[in-house]
Write a protein that holds these residues in place. Structure first.
Motif, PDB file in Angstrom:
ATOM      1  N   ARG A 114     -11.903  -1.571 -11.090  1.00 18.33           N
ATOM      2  CA  ARG A 114     -12.905  -1.597 -10.052  1.00 18.33           C
ATOM      3  C   ARG A 114     -11.848  -0.946  -8.854  1.00 18.33           C
ATOM      4  N   TRP A 115     -10.818  -0.899  -8.905  1.00 16.77           N
ATOM      5  CA  TRP A 115     -10.019  -0.320  -7.894  1.00 16.77           C
ATOM      6  C   TRP A 115      -9.080   0.666  -8.443  1.00 16.77           C
ATOM      7  N   ILE A 116      -9.167   1.314  -9.587  1.00 22.38           N
ATOM      8  CA  ILE A 116      -8.319   2.220 -10.002  1.00 22.38           C
ATOM      9  C   ILE A 116      -7.906   3.617  -9.231  1.00 22.38           C
ATOM     10  N   ALA A 117      -9.340   3.961  -8.699  1.00 24.29           N
ATOM     11  CA  ALA A 117      -9.454   5.415  -8.232  1.00 24.29           C
ATOM     12  C   ALA A 117      -8.712   5.141  -6.585  1.00 24.29           C
ATOM     13  N   ALA A 118      -9.310   3.980  -6.023  1.00 19.99           N
ATOM     14  CA  ALA A 118      -8.915   3.954  -4.576  1.00 19.99           C
ATOM     15  C   ALA A 118      -7.155   3.497  -4.760  1.00 19.99           C
ATOM     16  N   LEU A 119      -6.469   2.972  -5.739  1.00 18.31           N
ATOM     17  CA  LEU A 119      -5.051   2.778  -5.733  1.00 18.31           C
ATOM     18  C   LEU A 119      -4.358   4.292  -6.205  1.00 18.31           C
ATOM     19  N   LEU A 120      -4.947   4.997  -7.246  1.00 19.43           N
ATOM     20  CA  LEU A 120      -4.395   6.111  -7.448  1.00 19.43           C
ATOM     21  C   LEU A 120      -4.185   7.072  -6.143  1.00 19.43           C
TER      22      LEU A 120
END
Length: 226
Positions: free
Chosen positions: A66-72
């Motif tokens: 769920r956080w992959i895009a925000a973390l990248l």
């Protein structure tokens, strides 16, 4: 570890905002350029912290999808925020501590209101650091050369302060991108038996060094002429 992921994003945004504020504040007169450079340095530290937090969070498997895009995004923003101040620091270290660059170090082009030149010591530092900065020689006569020199100055985005065809002199003000520093530029056109010689001088109003900005400006101007 949702809090860690959220923290990485928040820190990345904070670093980017501080980076933008460092230059905007100087341009708006909210603080001095010394404060602006300090904020630039702090932004780099925050950017590094954001990148590290994002990397750590990316290696935590639980709820990562769920956080992959925000973390990248946080990783990219943090790295970019750290890189800009780092690149400025590297340029400052590699450039000599001078802020007056000219194609004629023996007889520098002079402004209508003369500005002092640093003399042989500055000239020697320039020759060692920027041996490629030399006068431009055009095949055209003084009148055509003046028009070409003026057009090149305007194309550089400089504010033309004075243009005197009979004297062969053009004065302008150049504004740096990030902090909005005002630098003074003068162009001199000298007749030759078979053409014209164009000399240019770019001098910062503040600071002892210029991180190579004046040399880059002179090179860009000469490139437009040739």
């Amino acid at each position: 570890m949702t809090w860690l992921r959220a923290l990485a994003v928040i820190v990345a945004v904070a670093g980017a905002l501080l980076l933008l504020a460092s230059g905007a504040g100087v341009r708006l007169g909210l603080w001095t350029y010394g404060t602006g450079f300090a904020l630039l340095r702090y932004a780099a530290y925050i950017g590094i912290a954001a990148a590290v937090l994002a990397l750590v969070a990316l290696f935590l498997p639980q709820g990562r999808a769920r956080w992959i895009a925000a973390l990248l995004a946080a990783l990219g923003v943090g790295a970019a925020t750290a890189y800009l101040p780092y690149s400025v620091q590297q340029r400052a270290r590699s450039a000599p501590r001078i802020n007056d660059i000219t194609t004629d170090t023996e007889k520098p082009p002079q402004f209508k209101k003369p500005l002092p030149y640093g003399g042989p010591q500055v000239a020697e530092q320039q020759r060692k650091a920027y041996p490629d900065i030399q006068p431009a020689v055009l095949a055209s006569g003084p009148e055509a050369a003046f028009a070409r020199a003026l057009a090149a100055a305007q194309a550089m985005g400089w504010d033309i302060v004075d243009a005197q065809p009979k004297e062969g002199r053009i004065e302008a003000t150049a504004t740096t991108f990030w902090f909005g520093f005002k630098d003074d530029v003068v162009v001199r056109i000298t007749p030759l038996p078979a053409g014209s010689r164009i000399d240019v001088r770019s001098k910062s109003r503040v600071g002892r060094g210029d991180t190579g900005t004046n040399a880059q400006r002179v090179r860009a101007y000469l490139k437009r002429l040739n």
